[in-house]
Design an enzyme around this catalytic site. Structure first.
Site, PDB file in Angstrom:
ATOM      1  N   SER A 109       0.820  -1.207   0.000  1.00  0.00           N
ATOM      2  CA  SER A 109       0.000   0.000   0.000  1.00  0.00           C
ATOM      3  C   SER A 109       0.850   1.251   0.000  1.00  0.00           C
ATOM      4  O   SER A 109       1.860   1.332   0.706  1.00  0.00           O
ATOM      5  CB  SER A 109      -0.908   0.002   1.235  1.00  0.00           C
ATOM      6  OG  SER A 109      -1.637   1.202   1.309  1.00  0.00           O
ATOM      7  N   ASP A 110       0.420   2.216  -0.793  1.00  0.00           N
ATOM      8  CA  ASP A 110       0.984   3.555  -0.682  1.00  0.00           C
ATOM      9  C   ASP A 110       0.512   4.157   0.633  1.00  0.00           C
ATOM     10  O   ASP A 110      -0.512   3.731   1.189  1.00  0.00           O
ATOM     11  CB  ASP A 110       0.495   4.409  -1.859  1.00  0.00           C
ATOM     12  CG  ASP A 110       1.110   5.793  -1.864  1.00  0.00           C
ATOM     13  OD1 ASP A 110       2.274   5.924  -1.490  1.00  0.00           O
ATOM     14  OD2 ASP A 110       0.396   6.742  -2.231  1.00  0.00           O
ATOM     15  N   LYS A 111       1.217   5.128   1.139  1.00  0.00           N
ATOM     16  CA  LYS A 111       0.823   5.763   2.401  1.00  0.00           C
ATOM     17  C   LYS A 111      -0.155   6.901   2.158  1.00  0.00           C
ATOM     18  O   LYS A 111      -1.300   6.876   2.644  1.00  0.00           O
ATOM     19  CB  LYS A 111       2.055   6.294   3.147  1.00  0.00           C
ATOM     20  CG  LYS A 111       1.694   7.059   4.439  1.00  0.00           C
ATOM     21  CD  LYS A 111       2.909   7.700   5.064  1.00  0.00           C
ATOM     22  CE  LYS A 111       3.413   8.873   4.270  1.00  0.00           C
ATOM     23  NZ  LYS A 111       2.486  10.045   4.306  1.00  0.00           N
TER      24      LYS A 111
END
Length: 929
Positions: free
Chosen positions: A326-328
Site C-alpha cells: 500500500s501507498d501511504k
C-alpha cells in the site's frame, strides 16, 4: 557531460551543456534540437486491434471448445455448435476488451502533459506547444501550472510544487536553486528540480528543460509499464493448466477407445461414433460460461461494496492475495494534514478528529480533560490557534457531496481547521503580509485591531524563537524558555509531525505596512504539530488483514521517520525496526532485495522503479501481490502486481487505467470486503468445477465402458447407452440450469478467519480427484444399471425398447447430477447443516432442469417429434431413477464425514489450500483438505 546528474550541476554548467542562456534558445536551435530529441510526448508501440483480437483465441480452453464445436458440426448438430462457438466468441471479446490496460495507462500519462506552456526564446516570452519543448528551453512557471517537462530550476520566489502524484509527498515541496552534491538522491529529494506532470502550488520560477518525453520521470514510468512482462491471474493460470490436462486426457482416452473398439472387431463407424461421443461427453463446454457467470456476479457484488472491477479475473485474485503493498499518502492516510498536538503556556493539548472536517475536541493532557470552551478558559491556546487562523491564506469549503476541502496550502488548511474546532473564525482585516519563503522559513501578517494592530508570525520553531524575547503563559508575558520549547518541538518532530511555531506583537494602530525589521521583540505563543493522519478504517482493515493471513507492506515516497510513525499507528510491520529507504534500495542487487522483502514491511523515499522491484521480488517468493495506490508513482507497481487497486476519488487517471480494481470510496477497509468476496468467489468456482467434472467424467466412463463391455453385453454392440446429442444436452442444461446458479451460493461464515490459499496449489489435487472419481463412478454405474435393467425387463429387444432404455439412462444422468448438486453446495460441511432454501436461484435452476427433462422425455406425445431421440417410459421407472440417483448424494456425504473426522484428528483447517506464517516469519504451506 560527466557522470553527475542534472541536480548536481550549477546553472552555468547546465546552460553550457545544453547550449542555452537566460535568454533561452533561438528558434533555429530549438528546431534543430526538436529534430534530434523528438517531440515532448510519450510513445507506445502497440499491436493492432485485429491482431490482439485473434490472439485471444490462443487459449487451451478455447481449443477444447472449438474442437467440441467442430465435432457438433460433423454430427449435424448445428445449433449446439453455434452455442459453443458463442461461448468461445464471448470469452475472446472479454479478453480483447481487457487487453488494452497498459495502453490505457500510457494514454492517461500522455494526457498529463499540458498542451501549451510559456517559454523564453531569443529573449522574448512566448507560448509554445508543449510537444515542441526541447532540452535547453527556459520555461516560466507560476501557481496553478502543470510542469511540462523535467526542469532544473534556477530562479524563483516562494516556489513550491505539489509532487504527490509522483513521489507520494503529501505536502508541497519548497524548491531551491543551488546544486546538490549527493549523487544518490531520489526525485523526492531533488529540491532544485521540477518534474513533468506535477503541479505548482505557490510562487513563480524559471527552469531549464533537461529531459523531455520518454526521458522524463513520467516517461520512465511509461517505459516500465510497457516493457513489464504480462502475467495471467492465478485463477486463469490454474484453469489453463487444468484445461491442458483435460484436453490431453480426453484425446488419449478417445484414442484408446477407438483402438480398443477396432481391436475387438467392431465396425469403424461404430467405433468412431463411440470415440466422438466420448470427446463430446468429456469436454466441459459449460465451464467458461459458468466461470464468466461467477466473475460477473462478483463484479456486481463488489460494486455494491465500493470496489469497481476492471478485469473479471481480478474478482477472484484478491481472495488469494498473501501481500498487500500500500501507498501511504491518500491510501492508509487521509492525504489531509491535521493538527494533532498543540503546545502553549507550558501545557500540552491533544486535538481529536482527522482530516478537514472541523469537528473535534481539545484535550488537556496533563489533566486528561476535554476542554469545553477554548476561548474562555485557555487564553494561551486561544491565542496560538488564532495566530494559525489569521496568518493563513487557505480557505475551508464544503463541496456538493458534503465533504470538506481546502483551497490553498494543506499545512495552512490544517491550521484553519484546528481553529474552527475551537470555534474561531477570522474577521480581522489584514493590512499587509510577508509571504512564506523557503529561504527565510516564515510568514508574517499585519491585522487591524481596536486600540492597536497585531503582527502574527508562523514558521520553523527555531526561526520564530529567534524573533521572540518572551512567551505567553496564563495570558501573561513571561520569560522565554527556549530549551523547553525546542525540546517539545523535537519530540513532536520525532513523532513524524510537521511543527510550526507562532508569535505575535502589538504595534501602533497607525502602522499599516509590514517589513522584516518589525519582526523583533515578539511574544512566543506556542507550537502546533500536524501530520497526515491514518484513516481510522484503515487501522481496522490492517487488523482484519492480519487475521486473514495477509501481510500489509507500506511503500511510500515520504520520509522514513514519517513512514515508520504511520506504520506504527496502523500496526504495519509490528516488531520490525528496519525501514528500507530509496537510497538503500539503489545500492541493493535484486538478490539482496529478494532476501530482504520477506522481513521488511516499510519502505520510504521510494521511486516508481523501487516499487516495481519490490513487487517483483515479492512475487519471486511466490506471493500473490496486491498493490494499492493513487498517484502516478504507483502505476508501474499496479501493473506488475497480481492485482492493482486504485483509489477512485483521489486516484489519478493513470493509476485507474493501470489498475484491475478501483475503490470508489478510497477506503482501505473496502479492500478487506473485497478480499472476503474474492475468497467467496473462489469457493463457488471450486464448487462449480467439482460439480461439472463428474458429469463429463461419468459420461466418458459410460462411453468407454460400453465399448469394453460390448463383447460381454451384446446390446452395447447395437446401441450406446446415450446418444451424442443427449450428451450435449446434459452438458448444456447442467451448466446453465445448475452450475451457474451454484455461483450464487451464499458466503460461508469465517472466510476472513482462514489463511490465504497456497498460490502454488493446483486445481487437480487429491480432494479433486477423489470427489470427481466417486461421483463419476456412481453416475456411470447408475446409467449402466438403469439401461441394462430396462432392456432386461422390457421384453423383446426392439428399436423402441432401446430408445426407451436410452431415455431412462439419459434421464438418470440428469437426476444423479441433481442429487449431487445439493451436497456440492459445500465441500466439507454436510448438506444437513444449512438451509436448502438459502439459494433460491439454485432451487429454481434445479426445478427448471427437471421440468425441461420432462418435456424432452415426453416430447413425442406432446409435440409429435423428439429432437433428442427419446421416447416415454413407464411412469413407475421414475421411482427407480430416483433410487439410482440417491447414491450420488450419499456417497459424497459419507466422503465429507470421513474427511471431517480426519481433520478433527489432525487439526487441519478445511476448505482450500492454506498459506500460513509461523512465528519466525517463514511461510508454511498445508495441503488442501
Amino acid at each position: 557531460m560527466d557522470d553527475r546528474k542534472w541536480y548536481q550541476l550549477s546553472v552555468g554548467e547546465v546552460m553550457a551543456i545544453l547550449g542555452t542562456t537566460g535568454d533561452g534558445l533561438t528558434e533555429a536551435r530549438a528546431r534543430e534540437l526538436l529534430a534530434r530529441y523528438g517531440p515532448n510526448e510519450l510513445k507506445l508501440k502497440t499491436r493492432g486491434p485485429l491482431v490482439r483480437f485473434l490472439l485471444q483465441f490462443h487459449n487451451p480452453l478455447l481449443y477444447v471448445l472449438m474442437i467440441a464445436a467442430g465435432i457438433a458440426f460433423l454430427l449435424g448438430k448445428t445449433l449446439d455448435a453455434w452455442v459453443i462457438l458463442a461461448v468461445v466468441l464471448a470469452t475472446a471479446i472479454i479478453g480483447f476488451v481487457q487487453e488494452g490496460k497498459a495502453e490505457g495507462a500510457i494514454g492517461a500519462l500522455r494526457r498529463m502533459l499540458v498542451p501549451q506552456c510559456d517559454v523564453v526564446r531569443a529573449g522574448e516570452r512566448r507560448t509554445v506547444a508543449t510537444r515542441n519543448l526541447v532540452p535547453g528551453d527556459v520555461v516560466l512557471l507560476e501557481a496553478g501550472d502543470r510542469v511540462p517537462a523535467d526542469l532544473r530550476l534556477y530562479q524563483g520566489k516562494n516556489f513550491a510544487v505539489d509532487e504527490a502524484v509522483l513521489t507520494g509527498e503529501s505536502v508541497p515541496v519548497s524548491k531551491q536553486y543551488e546544486p546538490l552534491a549527493d549523487p544518490g538522491l531520489t526525485p523526492a529529494e531533488q529540491k532544485n528540480m521540477a518534474f513533468s506532470g506535477t503541479f505548482v502550488a505557490t510562487g513563480v520560477a524559471r527552469g531549464i528543460v533537461v529531459e523531455t518525453g520518454p526521458r522524463t520521470e513520467i516517461g520512465k514510468i511509461s517505459r516500465i509499464i510497457t516493457e513489464m512482462p504480462k502475467s495471467a491471474p492465478p485463477i486463469l493460470r490454474k484453469i489453463g493448466e487444468f484445461t491442458k490436462l483435460i484436453m490431453i486426457g480426453i484425446l488419449i482416452l478417445s484414442a484408446v477407445n477407438f483402438v480398443l473398439g477396432w481391436s475387438l472387431g467392431y465396425e469403424a463407424g461404430f467405433t468412431f461414433l463411440a470415440s466422438v461421443s466420448m470427446i463430446v461427453a468429456m469436454v466441459p463446454e459449460g465451464l467458461p460460461a459458468a466461470l464468466i457467470g461467477a466473475f460477473s456476479l462478483g463484479v456486481t457484488t463488489m460494486a455494491r461494496r465500493n470496489a469497481l472491477i476492471r478485469r473479471l479475473p481480478a474478482v477472484e485474485t484478491l481472495g488469494c492475495a498473501t501481500v498487500i503493498c500500500s501507498d501511504k499518502t491518500g491510501t492508509l492516510t487521509k492525504n489531509q494534514m491535521t493538527v494533532r498536538q498543540v503546545y502553549c503556556g507550558g501545557r500540552h493539548y491533544q486535538v481529536t478528529g482527522a482530516g478537514y472536517d472541523p469537528r473535534g475536541k481539545f484535550v488537556d493532557q496533563a489533566e486528561d480533560r476535554v476542554l469545553e470552551a477554548v476561548a474562555d478558559g485557555c487564553p494561551d491556546l486561544h491565542q496560538v490557534l488564532r495566530a494559525g487562523l489569521l496568518c493563513n491564506n487557505a480557505s475551508l469549503v464544503r463541496n456538493q457531496d458534503g465533504r470538506y476541502e481546502i483551497n490553498g496550502d494543506p499545512t495552512e488548511g490544517a491550521l484553519l481547521v484546528a481553529a474552527r474546532k475551537a470555534g474561531l473564525d477570522g474577521g480581522e482585516e489584514r493590512l499587509d503580509e510577508i509571504p512564506f519563503d523557503s529561504q527565510v522559513q516564515y510568514m508574517a501578517t499585519l491585522h487591524r485591531g481596536s486600540d492597536h494592530n497585531l503582527i502574527y508570525v508562523k514558521g520553523a520553531p527555531e526561526k520564530v524563537l529567534g524573533m521572540c524575547t518572551d512567551q505567553l503563559v496564563g495570558g501573561q508575558q513571561t520569560a522565554l524558555d527556549r530549551e523547553e520549547i525546542m525540546a517539545v518541538a523535537d519530540d513532536m518532530a520525532a513523532g513524524a509531525m510537521r511543527v510550526l511555531g507562532f508569535a505575535q506583537k502589538k504595534v501602533p494602530v497607525e502602522q499599516a505596512a509590514l517589513t522584516g525589521n518589525d519582526l523583533a521583540d515578539m511574544t512566543f505563543l506556542g507550537l502546533q504539530g500536524m501530520l497526515d493522519p491514518p484513516r481510522e478504517e484503515a487501522v481496522e482493515a490492517v487488523r482484519h488483514c492480519a487475521r486473514a493471513g495477509i501481510r500489509v507492506v507500506m511503500i511510500t515516497g515520504d520520509h522514513a521517520r514519517t513512514a515508520k510513525a504511520i506504520a506504527n499507528q496502523t500496526h504495519i510491520g509490528l516488531g520490525e525496526e528496519r525501514v528500507l529507504t530509496g537510497r538503500e534500495l539503489e545500492a541493493m542487487t535484486d538478490d539482496e532485495l529478494y532476501a530482504a522483502v520477506d522481513s521488511v514491511s516499510v519502505y520510504a523515499r521510494t521511486t516508481p522503479e523501487h516499487k516495481y522491484r519490490i513487487v517483483r521480488q515479492l512475487r519471486r517468493h511466490g506471493h500473490v501481490v496486491a498493490v494499492t495506490g493513487d498517484g502516478v508513482n504507483d502505476a508501474p507497481a499496479l501493473s506488475i502486481a497480481d492485482i492493482g487497486i486504485a483509489m477512485g476519488i483521489t486516484g489519478t487517471q493513470v493509476t485507474k487505467e493501470a489498475a484491475d480494481m478501483i475503490l470508489a470510496d478510497d477506503n482501505f477497509a473496502s479492500i478487506v470486503k473485497a478480499v472476503e468476496e474474492g475468497r467467496h468467489i473462489f469457493n463457488n468456482i471450486w464448487k462449480v468445477i467439482l460439480f461439472l467434472l463428474p458429469t463429463n467424467g461419468g459420461q466418458g466412463l459410460v462411453m468407454l465402458g460400453a465399448v469394453m463391455l460390448a463383447p460381454l453385453v451384446s446390446v452395447f454392440a447395437e446401441r450406446l447407452p446415450v446418444e451424442p446429442v443427449q450428451i450435449l444436452w446434459v452438458n448444456l442444461i447442467i451448466s446453465v440450469g445448475c452450475a451457474i446458479p451454484l455461483t450464487r451460493e451464499p458466503r460461508e461464515p469465517g472466510l476472513l478467519d482462514r489463511q490465504p490459499r497456497n498460490p502454488a496449489e493446483k486445481l487437480v489435487n487429491p480432494m479433486f480427484i477423489w470427489k470427481v472419481t466417486i461421483v463419476s463412478v456412481v453416475s456411470a454405474a447408475a446409467v449402466f444399471t438403469m439401461f441394462l435393467l430396462y432392456v432386461d425387463t422390457a421384453g423383446p429387444v426392439t428399436e423402441r425398447v432401446l430408445v426407451e432404455a436410452q431415455t431412462v439412462a439419459f434421464t438418470t444422468i440428469i437426476c444423479v447430477q441433481l442429487a449431487y448438486l445439493f451436497t456440492a453446495r459445500r465441500t466439507i460441511a454436510s448438506a444437513f447443516t444449512f438451509s436448502p432454501f438459502s439459494n433460491r436461484w439454485l432451487l429454481l435452476g434445479a426445478g427448471t432442469t427437471l421440468g425441461l427433462q420432462l418435456a424432452i422425455v415426453y416430447a413425442e406425445p406432446l409435440f409429435g417429434v423428439s429432437p433428442f431421440r427419446t421416447a416415454p417410459f413407464p411412469v413407475e421407472w421414475w421411482a427407480y431413477i430416483a433410487a439410482a440417483a440417491t447414491p450420488g448424494f450419499l456417497a459424497i456425504e459419507l466422503e465429507k464425514l470421513v474427511r471431517r473426522r480426519l481433520q478433527a484428528k489432525s487439526a487441519l483447517i478445511p476448505n482450500g489450500p492454506i498459506n500460513s506464517t509461523n512465528k519466525t516469519g517463514n511461510k508454511v504451506h498445508n495441503k488442501k483438505n
